[in-house]
Design a protein around this motif. Structure first.
Motif, PDB file in Angstrom:
ATOM      1  N   THR A 121      36.317  46.250  47.359  1.00 32.76           N
ATOM      2  CA  THR A 121      36.088  44.920  47.943  1.00 32.76           C
ATOM      3  C   THR A 121      35.528  43.945  46.905  1.00 32.76           C
ATOM      4  O   THR A 121      35.848  42.755  46.935  1.00 32.76           O
ATOM      5  CB  THR A 121      35.152  45.034  49.170  1.00 32.76           C
ATOM      6  N   GLN A 122      34.743  44.461  45.971  1.00 35.61           N
ATOM      7  CA  GLN A 122      34.299  43.612  44.844  1.00 35.61           C
ATOM      8  C   GLN A 122      35.520  43.040  44.139  1.00 35.61           C
ATOM      9  O   GLN A 122      35.589  41.854  43.819  1.00 35.61           O
ATOM     10  CB  GLN A 122      33.531  44.453  43.810  1.00 35.61           C
ATOM     11  N   ASN A 123      36.468  43.920  43.886  1.00 42.85           N
ATOM     12  CA  ASN A 123      37.678  43.497  43.170  1.00 42.85           C
ATOM     13  C   ASN A 123      38.454  42.458  43.978  1.00 42.85           C
ATOM     14  O   ASN A 123      38.926  41.457  43.439  1.00 42.85           O
ATOM     15  CB  ASN A 123      38.549  44.732  42.878  1.00 42.85           C
ATOM     16  N   ILE A 124      38.559  42.699  45.275  1.00 41.15           N
ATOM     17  CA  ILE A 124      39.282  41.748  46.134  1.00 41.15           C
ATOM     18  C   ILE A 124      38.586  40.380  46.107  1.00 41.15           C
ATOM     19  O   ILE A 124      39.236  39.335  45.955  1.00 41.15           O
ATOM     20  CB  ILE A 124      39.368  42.297  47.585  1.00 41.15           C
ATOM     21  N   LEU A 125      37.261  40.391  46.200  1.00 42.57           N
ATOM     22  CA  LEU A 125      36.531  39.110  46.186  1.00 42.57           C
ATOM     23  C   LEU A 125      36.721  38.401  44.850  1.00 42.57           C
ATOM     24  O   LEU A 125      36.951  37.192  44.798  1.00 42.57           O
ATOM     25  CB  LEU A 125      35.043  39.347  46.454  1.00 42.57           C
ATOM     26  N   SER A 126      36.629  39.181  43.776  1.00 36.50           N
ATOM     27  CA  SER A 126      36.811  38.589  42.458  1.00 36.50           C
ATOM     28  C   SER A 126      38.208  37.970  42.329  1.00 36.50           C
ATOM     29  O   SER A 126      38.373  36.863  41.812  1.00 36.50           O
ATOM     30  CB  SER A 126      36.592  39.670  41.390  1.00 36.50           C
ATOM     31  N   LEU A 127      39.200  38.699  42.823  1.00 36.36           N
ATOM     32  CA  LEU A 127      40.583  38.189  42.755  1.00 36.36           C
ATOM     33  C   LEU A 127      40.773  36.946  43.611  1.00 36.36           C
ATOM     34  O   LEU A 127      41.489  36.012  43.227  1.00 36.36           O
ATOM     35  CB  LEU A 127      41.561  39.285  43.205  1.00 36.36           C
ATOM     36  N   ILE A 128      40.145  36.922  44.770  1.00 31.43           N
ATOM     37  CA  ILE A 128      40.285  35.757  45.651  1.00 31.43           C
ATOM     38  C   ILE A 128      39.654  34.523  45.001  1.00 31.43           C
ATOM     39  O   ILE A 128      40.223  33.433  44.994  1.00 31.43           O
ATOM     40  CB  ILE A 128      39.624  36.026  47.036  1.00 31.43           C
ATOM     41  N   PHE A 129      38.477  34.710  44.400  1.00 30.99           N
ATOM     42  CA  PHE A 129      37.725  33.556  43.910  1.00 30.99           C
ATOM     43  C   PHE A 129      38.101  33.125  42.491  1.00 30.99           C
ATOM     44  O   PHE A 129      37.866  31.990  42.122  1.00 30.99           O
ATOM     45  CB  PHE A 129      36.216  33.836  43.969  1.00 30.99           C
ATOM     46  N   HIS A 130      38.643  34.061  41.692  1.00 29.08           N
ATOM     47  CA  HIS A 130      38.818  33.737  40.272  1.00 29.08           C
ATOM     48  C   HIS A 130      40.281  33.790  39.824  1.00 29.08           C
ATOM     49  O   HIS A 130      40.860  34.870  39.670  1.00 29.08           O
ATOM     50  CB  HIS A 130      37.969  34.673  39.413  1.00 29.08           C
ATOM     51  N   GLU A 131      40.813  32.617  39.589  1.00 28.90           N
ATOM     52  CA  GLU A 131      42.193  32.526  39.106  1.00 28.90           C
ATOM     53  C   GLU A 131      42.359  33.319  37.807  1.00 28.90           C
ATOM     54  O   GLU A 131      43.360  33.982  37.579  1.00 28.90           O
ATOM     55  CB  GLU A 131      42.548  31.056  38.882  1.00 28.90           C
ATOM     56  N   GLY A 132      41.327  33.234  36.947  1.00 29.05           N
ATOM     57  CA  GLY A 132      41.376  33.931  35.666  1.00 29.05           C
ATOM     58  C   GLY A 132      41.432  35.444  35.801  1.00 29.05           C
ATOM     59  O   GLY A 132      41.807  36.147  34.863  1.00 29.05           O
ATOM     60  N   HIS A 133      41.021  35.944  36.925  1.00 32.02           N
ATOM     61  CA  HIS A 133      41.168  37.376  37.193  1.00 32.02           C
ATOM     62  C   HIS A 133      42.602  37.650  37.661  1.00 32.02           C
ATOM     63  O   HIS A 133      43.258  38.567  37.188  1.00 32.02           O
ATOM     64  CB  HIS A 133      40.158  37.828  38.252  1.00 32.02           C
ATOM     65  N   ARG A 134      43.061  36.776  38.562  1.00 33.49           N
ATOM     66  CA  ARG A 134      44.430  36.970  39.089  1.00 33.49           C
ATOM     67  C   ARG A 134      45.473  36.896  37.988  1.00 33.49           C
ATOM     68  O   ARG A 134      46.389  37.702  37.910  1.00 33.49           O
ATOM     69  CB  ARG A 134      44.758  35.905  40.157  1.00 33.49           C
ATOM     70  N   ASP A 135      45.343  35.872  37.115  1.00 31.34           N
ATOM     71  CA  ASP A 135      46.396  35.705  36.097  1.00 31.34           C
ATOM     72  C   ASP A 135      46.061  36.419  34.771  1.00 31.34           C
ATOM     73  O   ASP A 135      46.761  36.245  33.772  1.00 31.34           O
ATOM     74  CB  ASP A 135      46.715  34.220  35.869  1.00 31.34           C
ATOM     75  N   GLU A 136      44.982  37.157  34.784  1.00 29.09           N
ATOM     76  CA  GLU A 136      44.583  38.005  33.647  1.00 29.09           C
ATOM     77  C   GLU A 136      44.232  37.232  32.383  1.00 29.09           C
ATOM     78  O   GLU A 136      44.289  37.767  31.279  1.00 29.09           O
ATOM     79  CB  GLU A 136      45.661  39.060  33.347  1.00 29.09           C
ATOM     80  N   THR A 137      43.876  35.957  32.536  1.00 30.59           N
ATOM     81  CA  THR A 137      43.472  35.196  31.361  1.00 30.59           C
ATOM     82  C   THR A 137      42.000  35.443  31.032  1.00 30.59           C
ATOM     83  O   THR A 137      41.526  35.071  29.961  1.00 30.59           O
ATOM     84  CB  THR A 137      43.699  33.686  31.557  1.00 30.59           C
ATOM     85  N   GLU A 138      41.266  36.043  31.977  1.00 26.84           N
ATOM     86  CA  GLU A 138      39.847  36.329  31.728  1.00 26.84           C
ATOM     87  C   GLU A 138      39.584  37.824  31.813  1.00 26.84           C
ATOM     88  O   GLU A 138      40.100  38.496  32.712  1.00 26.84           O
ATOM     89  CB  GLU A 138      38.968  35.586  32.745  1.00 26.84           C
ATOM     90  N   ASP A 139      38.779  38.274  30.865  1.00 29.03           N
ATOM     91  CA  ASP A 139      38.495  39.708  30.805  1.00 29.03           C
ATOM     92  C   ASP A 139      37.040  39.949  31.230  1.00 29.03           C
ATOM     93  O   ASP A 139      36.193  40.287  30.416  1.00 29.03           O
ATOM     94  CB  ASP A 139      38.745  40.204  29.363  1.00 29.03           C
ATOM     95  N   ILE A 140      36.797  39.727  32.499  1.00 22.48           N
ATOM     96  CA  ILE A 140      35.431  39.896  33.004  1.00 22.48           C
ATOM     97  C   ILE A 140      35.439  41.013  34.051  1.00 22.48           C
ATOM     98  O   ILE A 140      36.240  40.981  34.993  1.00 22.48           O
ATOM     99  CB  ILE A 140      34.904  38.574  33.621  1.00 22.48           C
ATOM    100  N   HIS A 141      34.559  41.968  33.873  1.00 22.88           N
ATOM    101  CA  HIS A 141      34.529  43.107  34.789  1.00 22.88           C
ATOM    102  C   HIS A 141      34.003  42.695  36.166  1.00 22.88           C
ATOM    103  O   HIS A 141      33.156  41.807  36.275  1.00 22.88           O
ATOM    104  CB  HIS A 141      33.650  44.213  34.213  1.00 22.88           C
ATOM    105  N   VAL A 142      34.473  43.383  37.184  1.00 25.48           N
ATOM    106  CA  VAL A 142      34.044  43.002  38.539  1.00 25.48           C
ATOM    107  C   VAL A 142      32.537  43.174  38.733  1.00 25.48           C
ATOM    108  O   VAL A 142      31.934  42.476  39.537  1.00 25.48           O
ATOM    109  CB  VAL A 142      34.828  43.745  39.651  1.00 25.48           C
ATOM    110  N   ILE A 143      31.950  44.080  37.982  1.00 24.91           N
ATOM    111  CA  ILE A 143      30.488  44.252  38.103  1.00 24.91           C
ATOM    112  C   ILE A 143      29.762  42.977  37.676  1.00 24.91           C
ATOM    113  O   ILE A 143      28.649  42.699  38.134  1.00 24.91           O
ATOM    114  CB  ILE A 143      30.008  45.471  37.284  1.00 24.91           C
ATOM    115  N   ASP A 144      30.398  42.179  36.818  1.00 23.39           N
ATOM    116  CA  ASP A 144      29.810  40.900  36.416  1.00 23.39           C
ATOM    117  C   ASP A 144      30.275  39.734  37.298  1.00 23.39           C
ATOM    118  O   ASP A 144      29.667  38.665  37.301  1.00 23.39           O
ATOM    119  CB  ASP A 144      30.139  40.604  34.950  1.00 23.39           C
TER     120      ASP A 144
END
Ligand SMILES: Nc1ncnc2c1ncn2[C@@H]1O[C@H](COP(=O)(O)OS(=O)(=O)O)[C@@H](OP(=O)(O)O)[C@H]1O
Length: 292
Positions: free
Chosen positions: A52-75
């Motif tokens: 669910t952390q991952n899902i929230l991160s993906l919902i809120f962060h375009e950079g996670h969805r399009d892989e332009t940002e390399d930030i771990h879900v723990i952060d």
């Protein structure tokens, strides 16, 4: 057999790890300053937190969805009580996303204003038990109990990190009217991930395009998360995982308890838990045949 003090201590009715959480920290969290835009993910361990952390991160962060940002879900969605990477929570940009395993009575008081969104994810406690048992073998700061029977008795007695599954779920459910809370189950995430992502978006007032929704769902599957270093927890802070012993994303299935628990252990588990769970609305997680 009592838990070793090296790994666990009890404070305000809850077992914590002495290395990560002090009583002072727990006390201070009550006054933790909340913003109405904060989102809190709340779980008992091994119930689908990282998913669910991952899902929230993906919902809120375009950079996670399009892989332009390399930030771990723990952060992206850090633990409130385990600030492992020493993030500056007070100065994080809004909306802040947090994760916690805390019981309802220890979370920041501000959550009770009903404007802060809280998502609670529950999982069949038998699968939680089995997942927890395997997890305790691979995390160096958890006490490894090789005998499943002993681990199960500890779990049933609530003498594990985060205490009793039953008290955690019941506490949050019985006090649901004090919070703005969405209850989800791991089993419904397995059954209909897209449907659950939509429910989360709806609850949080987030509108995603069909393409973005597809991306969130695709990147949140077990197979894709396992390959995603930002979400697979293979590199936990402090080298917490003994990787040669297993993986954080282990099996990701419903009903794995049947591969571990004997008939007698299942009967013992039901003897302790079933009656007490009777009036919880999560009855369907009890019996996997009904869940799927
Ligand atoms: N995408 C996806 N799909 C299905 N299942 C998944 C997914 N991501 C994580 N998991 C499974 O969740 C279990 C870990 O639970 P938590 O993340 O709550 O653990 S923790 O409390 O944060 O330590 C653990 O369950 P088990 O495999 O049964 O051990 C993980 O494999």
């Amino acid at each position: 057999m009592e838990p070793s003090e090296k790994y666990l201590y009890k404070y305000k009715g809850m077992y914590f790890h002495p290395e990560y959480v002090t009583p002072e920290l727990i006390d201070s969290l009550e006054e933790f300053e909340i913003r109405v835009s904060d989102v809190f993910l709340i779980t008992y361990p091994k119930s689908g937190t990282v998913w669910t952390q991952n899902i929230l991160s993906l919902i809120f962060h375009e950079g996670h969805r399009d892989e332009t940002e390399d930030i771990h879900v723990i952060d992206r969605v850090p633990w409130l009580e385990y600030n492992l990477n020493k993030l500056d929570y007070a100065n994080r940009p809004s909306p802040r996303l947090f994760t916690t395993h805390l019981p309802y009575y220890l979370v920041p008081r501000g959550l009770k204003n009903k404007r802060v969104k809280v998502i609670y994810v529950a999982r069949n406690p038998k699968d939680v038990l089995v997942s927890y048992f395997h997890f305790s073998k691979i995390v160096i700061t958890l006490e490894e109990i090789p005998d499943f029977n002993i681990f199960m008795e500890r779990f049933l007695a609530g003498k594990v990190h985060s205490s009793s599954w039953l008290d955690h779920v019941r506490g949050w459910y019985d006090h649901r009217d004090e919070f703005s809370i969405l209850f989800l189950t791991y089993e419904e995430m397995i059954k209909d991930l897209r449907g659950v992502v939509l429910r989360i978006c709806d609850f949080l007032g987030k509108e995603l395009s069909e393409d973005d929704l597809d991306t969130v769902v695709k990147k949140a599957t077990f197979e894709n998360m396992k390959e995603d270093p930002r979400a697979n927890y293979e590199t936990m802070p402090g080298g917490l995982l003994e990787k040669d012993k297993g993986h954080f994303l282990r099996k990701g299935t419903v009903g794995d308890w049947k591969n571990t628990m004997t008939v007698a252990q299942n009967e013992r588990f039901e003897e302790v838990f079933k009656e007490k769970m009777k009036d919880l609305p999560f009855n369907y997680v009890w019996n996997n045949e009904e869940a799927i």
